[in-house]
Write an enzyme that holds these catalytic residues in place. Structure first.
Site, short mmCIF file in Angstrom:
data_model
loop_
_atom_site.label_atom_id
_atom_site.label_comp_id
_atom_site.label_asym_id
_atom_site.label_seq_id
_atom_site.Cartn_x
_atom_site.Cartn_y
_atom_site.Cartn_z
N CYS A 186 -7.10 3.75 -9.62
CA CYS A 186 -7.15 4.74 -8.54
C CYS A 186 -8.59 5.18 -8.26
O CYS A 186 -9.43 5.18 -9.15
CB CYS A 186 -6.38 6.00 -8.93
SG CYS A 186 -4.90 5.66 -9.82
N ALA B 264 0.88 -1.17 0.00
CA ALA B 264 0.00 0.00 0.00
C ALA B 264 0.91 1.22 0.00
O ALA B 264 0.94 1.99 0.95
CB ALA B 264 -0.92 -0.01 1.20
#
Lengths: 245, 302
Positions: free
Chosen positions: B131, B70
């Site tokens: 995204c 992440a």
């Protein structure tokens, strides 16, 4: 950075949970103290980054604490077994900034990288003093190694069971130094940052992905921009550090 | 054409092996350990309009046969990438590079792609639609055919170079999204991006990753990737770049048989920085073993 196959020459217990492993192989890329090696273990996906305790012409020695699956696997390994290792990772300590009387402060498994550092500082004619911090007497390791270098070696235990009672910062108050180097858990690093009277260098720990700068898994913010602990660190100068949280 | 060469959207690659974005930086650090010109090309670190630090650490969690990351698209922003990173890359890499672009609004994608399209060293734009869309309630562009197509149209309107859309596998119908991108003018599709995953530390009883969840990659996701490459390549006419857990030369062949024209290698670079070099050097041996004369002939051949 180099990749090599290393043969285990020694894998012994120093305390209940801390082990010392010597690995024979191509160590030519280990150029500075404070660097680390990254070990591939059978059945585990990511490598395990472990700091260098010492090196000679043909071997590298690490000291590691058994904390999880990877280090448990390492503990079970025996002399003669081989490991795929990346060497020469991290910037390491910069000796050129040291004064004549540097203070070396290590806490727990933050102690090992200070050993090669002490040897290198002595070789440059400096007079280092080392402070080793542990929770309790039974967890102490490496005291004799530093004493054998002929340098002042102070041990502090949090419970007072050996040496100075308290933290490395308590021992630090009474010592004379003109520069410092440190490695240890973050609360210790923060305490040293506040207590230190001089400039110095801090070695940080962070969960890594690759250990070689590619994945940006271990980034931190510094005064001079974003840095990767694995590639631009693990050593940061005091004036670069931005504490978060 | 060489036995290993393939043609990706009109540009010939010496071989189909491409380090995936986010696992190879801008190449120059890998160039210190081997000659990266032996690669087909590489996809550089995901670039956004503005600089980003990304997510708090820890950003990495280990899994069986893989890892979760992440990172959060850490990058210095498109202006600095062009001014500082690409000149350093150009010194050590002499082929066309793939520019990977991310955005949080349609206009961001167009802005960043338009800038990178003008860079001579850029051969392809790889548009990451995984995204979250800040104007769409945070839903990923890549989870909706309409949103993905909107990004493609906006990028195609301001660029001249081949646009490859990198798709997320975290969807119910990957084929519908791929087809929507093709209809919107995409020149290629790359897949799969990471799969959403999570680990919990039993000692702390908290998520390992500060951001709670992250992208799961590595050999564990390879079968899912092969399946999706197969499905998408059979549904679209544009080339497909396959990725997801590719770690060996055998994996490259399998991806190509599934329908990939070229193959990206991601997590493997993080475990072994020499992974792509080793895969390329091993390709002739496995081609011979499986009696393959030319890689381009096996694309979609299963």
């Amino acid at each position: 950075m180099k990749q090599g196959i290393f043969t285990i020459a020694e894998n012994i217990a120093l305390t209940d949970s801390v082990m010392k492993m010597t690995l024979v192989g191509d160590v030519s890329d280990i150029t500075a103290s404070g660097q680390f090696i990254n070990i591939l273990l059978d059945g585990l996906y990511l490598r395990r980054p472990i700091s260098v305790f010492d090196r000679d012409e043909s071997s590298v020695t690490i000291i590691y604490k058994v904390v999880g699956k990877g280090t448990e696997k390492m503990k079970q390994m025996t002399v003669g077994e081989t490991l795929d290792i990346l060497t020469g990772l991290g910037n390491g300590y910069d000796l050129s900034l040291s004064g004549e009387k540097p203070l070396l402060l290590g806490g727990g498994v933050g102690v090992p990288p200070l050993y090669l550092l002490a040897k290198k500082l002595i070789a440059e004619g400096k007079t280092p003093t080392v402070v080793l911090g542990f929770n309790t007497k039974s967890e102490i390791f490496c005291e004799e190694d530093f004493q054998a270098l002929g340098i002042t070696t102070v041990v502090a235990t949090a419970d007072g069971s050996y040496g100075v009672k308290g933290f490395v910062t308590d021992a630090m108050k009474t010592l004379d130094y003109d520069y410092f180097y440190t490695c240890g858990p973050e609360p210790m690093l923060r305490a040293i940052y506040s207590a230190a009277k001089t400039e110095g260098q801090f070695s940080f720990e962070e969960r890594m992905g690759c250990g070689s700068g590619a994945c940006m898994g271990c980034s931190c913010k510094t005064v001079t921009g974003y840095k990767r602990i694995c590639k631009d660190g693990p050593v940061l100068r005091k004036e670069e550090i931005l504490w978060e949280k | 054409m060489g036995k290993m060469s393939v043609n990706l959207c009109g540009i010939e690659l010496d071989n189909p092996v491409i380090p995936a974005s986010g696992t190879f930086g801008y190449g120059y650090e890998f160039a210190e350990i081997y000659d990266i010109n032996l690669l087909g090309t590489f996809s550089f670190k995901g670039t956004t309009k503005d600089p980003r630090f990304g997510n708090p650490t820890p950003r990495i969690a280990e899994c069986t046969a893989g890892m979760i990351n992440a990172v959060g698209l850490q990058n210095p922003g498109v202006e600095k990438v062009i001014a500082e990173e690409l000149p350093k890359m150009r010194k050590v890499f002499h082929k066309k590079v793939m520019a990977n672009v991310s955005g949080f609004a349609v206009a961001d994608y167009a802005y960043t792609c338009e800038k990178l399209d003008k860079c001579e060293e850029v051969g392809w734009l790889e548009v990451n639609v995984s995204c979250p869309n800040v104007h769409g309630g945070g839903m990923s562009f890549g989870t909706s055919p309409e949103a993905a197509a909107e990004v493609v149209r906006a990028v195609k309107a301001v660029t001249t170079k081949p646009v490859i859309v990198k798709l997320s596998p975290n969807v119910t119908d990957i084929v519908a999204i791929a087809k929507a991108c093709e209809e919107a003018g995409a020149d290629g599709i790359s897949l799969i991006n990471t799969m959403l995953g999570m680990r919990i530390d039993l000692k702390t009883k908290k998520p390992v990753i500060a951001n709670t969840m992250g992208g799961f990659s590595g050999p564990a996701i390879f079968p899912v990737a092969v399946r999706m490459v197969y499905q998408v390549s059979h549904a679209v006419k544009i080339p497909v770049v396959g990725m997801g857990g590719v770690s060996t030369a055998e994996d490259v062949l399998e991806m190509m048989l599934a329908g990939a024209t070229a193959v990206e290698v991601g997590a493997a670079n993080l475990v072994d920085p020499f992974a792509c070099k080793k895969i390329i050097e091993d390709l002739p041996r496995v081609m011979e073993k499986y009696k393959i004369n030319s890689l381009s002939e096996i694309i979609g051949g299963c």
